[in-house]
Design a protein around this motif. Sequence first.
Motif, PDB file in Angstrom:
ATOM      1  N   GLU A 243       0.819  -1.208   0.000  1.00 10.99           N
ATOM      2  CA  GLU A 243       0.000   0.000   0.000  1.00 10.99           C
ATOM      3  C   GLU A 243       0.855   1.261   0.000  1.00 10.99           C
ATOM      4  O   GLU A 243       0.554   2.217  -0.735  1.00 10.99           O
ATOM      5  N   PHE A 244       1.915   1.283   0.786  1.00  9.70           N
ATOM      6  CA  PHE A 244       2.779   2.470   0.798  1.00  9.70           C
ATOM      7  C   PHE A 244       3.612   2.577  -0.478  1.00  9.70           C
ATOM      8  O   PHE A 244       3.973   3.684  -0.899  1.00  9.70           O
ATOM      9  N   GLY A 245       3.913   1.420  -1.093  1.00  6.52           N
ATOM     10  CA  GLY A 245       4.755   1.456  -2.284  1.00  6.52           C
ATOM     11  C   GLY A 245       4.008   1.566  -3.591  1.00  6.52           C
ATOM     12  O   GLY A 245       4.569   2.049  -4.591  1.00  6.52           O
ATOM     13  N   VAL A 246       2.733   1.148  -3.621  1.00  6.34           N
ATOM     14  CA  VAL A 246       1.967   1.136  -4.867  1.00  6.34           C
ATOM     15  C   VAL A 246       0.706   1.985  -4.764  1.00  6.34           C
ATOM     16  O   VAL A 246       0.479   2.882  -5.589  1.00  6.34           O
ATOM     17  N   VAL A 247      -0.125   1.717  -3.765  1.00  2.00           N
ATOM     18  CA  VAL A 247      -1.416   2.400  -3.674  1.00  2.00           C
ATOM     19  C   VAL A 247      -1.234   3.885  -3.380  1.00  2.00           C
ATOM     20  O   VAL A 247      -1.907   4.740  -3.985  1.00  2.00           O
ATOM     21  N   TYR A 248      -0.354   4.229  -2.449  1.00  2.68           N
ATOM     22  CA  TYR A 248      -0.149   5.640  -2.108  1.00  2.68           C
ATOM     23  C   TYR A 248       0.343   6.462  -3.297  1.00  2.68           C
ATOM     24  O   TYR A 248      -0.184   7.553  -3.561  1.00  2.68           O
ATOM     25  N   PRO A 249       1.355   6.010  -4.049  1.00  2.21           N
ATOM     26  CA  PRO A 249       1.762   6.790  -5.226  1.00  2.21           C
ATOM     27  C   PRO A 249       0.658   6.963  -6.260  1.00  2.21           C
ATOM     28  O   PRO A 249       0.556   8.005  -6.900  1.00  2.21           O
ATOM     29  N   ILE A 250      -0.188   5.935  -6.423  1.00  3.40           N
ATOM     30  CA  ILE A 250      -1.284   6.061  -7.389  1.00  3.40           C
ATOM     31  C   ILE A 250      -2.310   7.074  -6.904  1.00  3.40           C
ATOM     32  O   ILE A 250      -2.780   7.928  -7.665  1.00  3.40           O
ATOM     33  N   SER A 251      -2.709   6.978  -5.635  1.00  2.00           N
ATOM     34  CA  SER A 251      -3.735   7.884  -5.113  1.00  2.00           C
ATOM     35  C   SER A 251      -3.251   9.323  -5.017  1.00  2.00           C
ATOM     36  O   SER A 251      -4.045  10.264  -5.150  1.00  2.00           O
ATOM     37  N   SER A 252      -1.970   9.525  -4.778  1.00  2.01           N
ATOM     38  CA  SER A 252      -1.440  10.884  -4.668  1.00  2.01           C
ATOM     39  C   SER A 252      -1.112  11.516  -6.013  1.00  2.01           C
ATOM     40  O   SER A 252      -0.814  12.710  -6.079  1.00  2.01           O
ATOM     41  N   GLY A 253      -1.128  10.738  -7.080  1.00  2.00           N
ATOM     42  CA  GLY A 253      -0.810  11.255  -8.398  1.00  2.00           C
ATOM     43  C   GLY A 253       0.650  11.173  -8.762  1.00  2.00           C
ATOM     44  O   GLY A 253       1.058  11.678  -9.816  1.00  2.00           O
ATOM     45  N   ALA A 254       1.463  10.573  -7.883  1.00  2.00           N
ATOM     46  CA  ALA A 254       2.887  10.440  -8.200  1.00  2.00           C
ATOM     47  C   ALA A 254       3.102   9.537  -9.399  1.00  2.00           C
ATOM     48  O   ALA A 254       4.037   9.736 -10.183  1.00  2.00           O
ATOM     49  N   LEU A 255       2.239   8.520  -9.543  1.00  2.00           N
ATOM     50  CA  LEU A 255       2.286   7.675 -10.736  1.00  2.00           C
ATOM     51  C   LEU A 255       1.230   8.169 -11.717  1.00  2.00           C
ATOM     52  O   LEU A 255       0.025   7.964 -11.513  1.00  2.00           O
ATOM     53  N   VAL A 256       1.658   8.837 -12.750  1.00  2.00           N
ATOM     54  CA  VAL A 256       0.727   9.436 -13.709  1.00  2.00           C
ATOM     55  C   VAL A 256       0.368   8.412 -14.771  1.00  2.00           C
ATOM     56  O   VAL A 256       1.084   7.435 -15.017  1.00  2.00           O
ATOM     57  N   GLY A 257      -0.767   8.665 -15.402  1.00  2.00           N
ATOM     58  CA  GLY A 257      -1.206   7.813 -16.494  1.00  2.00           C
ATOM     59  C   GLY A 257      -1.894   6.537 -16.068  1.00  2.00           C
ATOM     60  O   GLY A 257      -2.066   5.627 -16.893  1.00  2.00           O
ATOM     61  N   VAL A 258      -2.281   6.433 -14.793  1.00  2.00           N
ATOM     62  CA  VAL A 258      -2.965   5.225 -14.322  1.00  2.00           C
ATOM     63  C   VAL A 258      -4.465   5.453 -14.447  1.00  2.00           C
ATOM     64  O   VAL A 258      -5.017   6.367 -13.826  1.00  2.00           O
ATOM     65  N   PRO A 259      -5.192   4.664 -15.229  1.00  2.00           N
ATOM     66  CA  PRO A 259      -6.641   4.841 -15.371  1.00  2.00           C
ATOM     67  C   PRO A 259      -7.354   4.627 -14.036  1.00  2.00           C
ATOM     68  O   PRO A 259      -6.857   3.897 -13.170  1.00  2.00           O
ATOM     69  N   PRO A 260      -8.521   5.247 -13.858  1.00  2.00           N
ATOM     70  CA  PRO A 260      -9.261   5.060 -12.595  1.00  2.00           C
ATOM     71  C   PRO A 260      -9.610   3.603 -12.315  1.00  2.00           C
ATOM     72  O   PRO A 260      -9.572   3.168 -11.167  1.00  2.00           O
ATOM     73  N   VAL A 261      -9.955   2.849 -13.359  1.00  2.00           N
ATOM     74  CA  VAL A 261     -10.289   1.445 -13.142  1.00  2.00           C
ATOM     75  C   VAL A 261      -9.073   0.670 -12.648  1.00  2.00           C
ATOM     76  O   VAL A 261      -9.167  -0.165 -11.733  1.00  2.00           O
ATOM     77  N   ALA A 262      -7.904   0.967 -13.233  1.00  2.00           N
ATOM     78  CA  ALA A 262      -6.683   0.296 -12.789  1.00  2.00           C
ATOM     79  C   ALA A 262      -6.342   0.678 -11.360  1.00  2.00           C
ATOM     80  O   ALA A 262      -5.849  -0.149 -10.581  1.00  2.00           O
ATOM     81  N   ALA A 263      -6.615   1.932 -10.987  1.00  2.00           N
ATOM     82  CA  ALA A 263      -6.370   2.356  -9.613  1.00  2.00           C
ATOM     83  C   ALA A 263      -7.267   1.605  -8.637  1.00  2.00           C
ATOM     84  O   ALA A 263      -6.826   1.215  -7.545  1.00  2.00           O
ATOM     85  N   GLN A 264      -8.522   1.372  -9.016  1.00  2.00           N
ATOM     86  CA  GLN A 264      -9.428   0.605  -8.164  1.00  2.00           C
ATOM     87  C   GLN A 264      -8.966  -0.840  -8.020  1.00  2.00           C
ATOM     88  O   GLN A 264      -9.013  -1.412  -6.921  1.00  2.00           O
TER      89      GLN A 264
END
Length: 290
Positions: free
Chosen positions: A87-108
Amino acid sequence: LCYNRWNKDARGIRRRISLARRLACRRCARAAPVRDGGGVRSTRRVTHRSRTSLRTKEGTPRSRKERIVKRIAIFLAVTFTLTWAYEFGVVYPISSGALVGVPPVAAQFATGAAMFFPALGVLITRLVTREGFKNSLIKPRGFKKSLPWFAVAWFGPALLAAIGAAVYFLAFPQDFDPSMSTIVATQQQAAAAAGAGDVSADQVRAMLLAQLPFAVFLGPVLNIFTTFGEEWGWRGYLVPKTAARLRIVPTLLVTGVIWGLWHAPLTIIGHNYGVGYPGWPFAGIAAMCV
């Protein structure tokens, strides 16, 4: 008549032998005087090995309790470490926008993948402790008698959600919005971001209302696959192991706190209750534990 009398006598003899064995079990490991070959009385240890006195593969009750505590500790350490690292290594960067280009469905999907780590914790714990998987399956017993409880498990969450909503709107009537303006606006923004074009409010409301019967009748079937990780980990492993040491009420309280703390990283970023509410994030973590 002779056979019946013989059978009755045989049963009596078996009962006397069984009673003698149980009494002998109480005298095991006691020093008892016996006669040796020369008629001299000597003291030797009386050993009696019956089915009731033989050790099982799990050892003594104390060793079994120690094994249970060890397995619980290993399971919690593995599950919390893997989940929080993910969660700290993958989910947090996605939710904070640090990893750009991730679709909302992929984030879910990335967030929902965290639910499988308790099952991975069970797998690793059973392999490391050599516990095996013989007792890892959930087998319904007396399906006809337990059928009402299956119905409670199926429709109970929907009923509790309806009761909770009614209590909330009775306590806060100013929040009651029959037009569902907030969720309609949210769905319209999501549709626009996905390139679906303009969606009217009536279409969104009709879609939401049409989803209710599917959520009630088909939701449990579909969620079997997504929630298997947590069910096998928490309810299928941690709860039985804890119940072997504690009574049922302390077991539910302790495992509930553990479960709530395990969700803490997601609760902090607003996965369950949002952000900015009074007492954030500790009030949300406490609510999950309760």
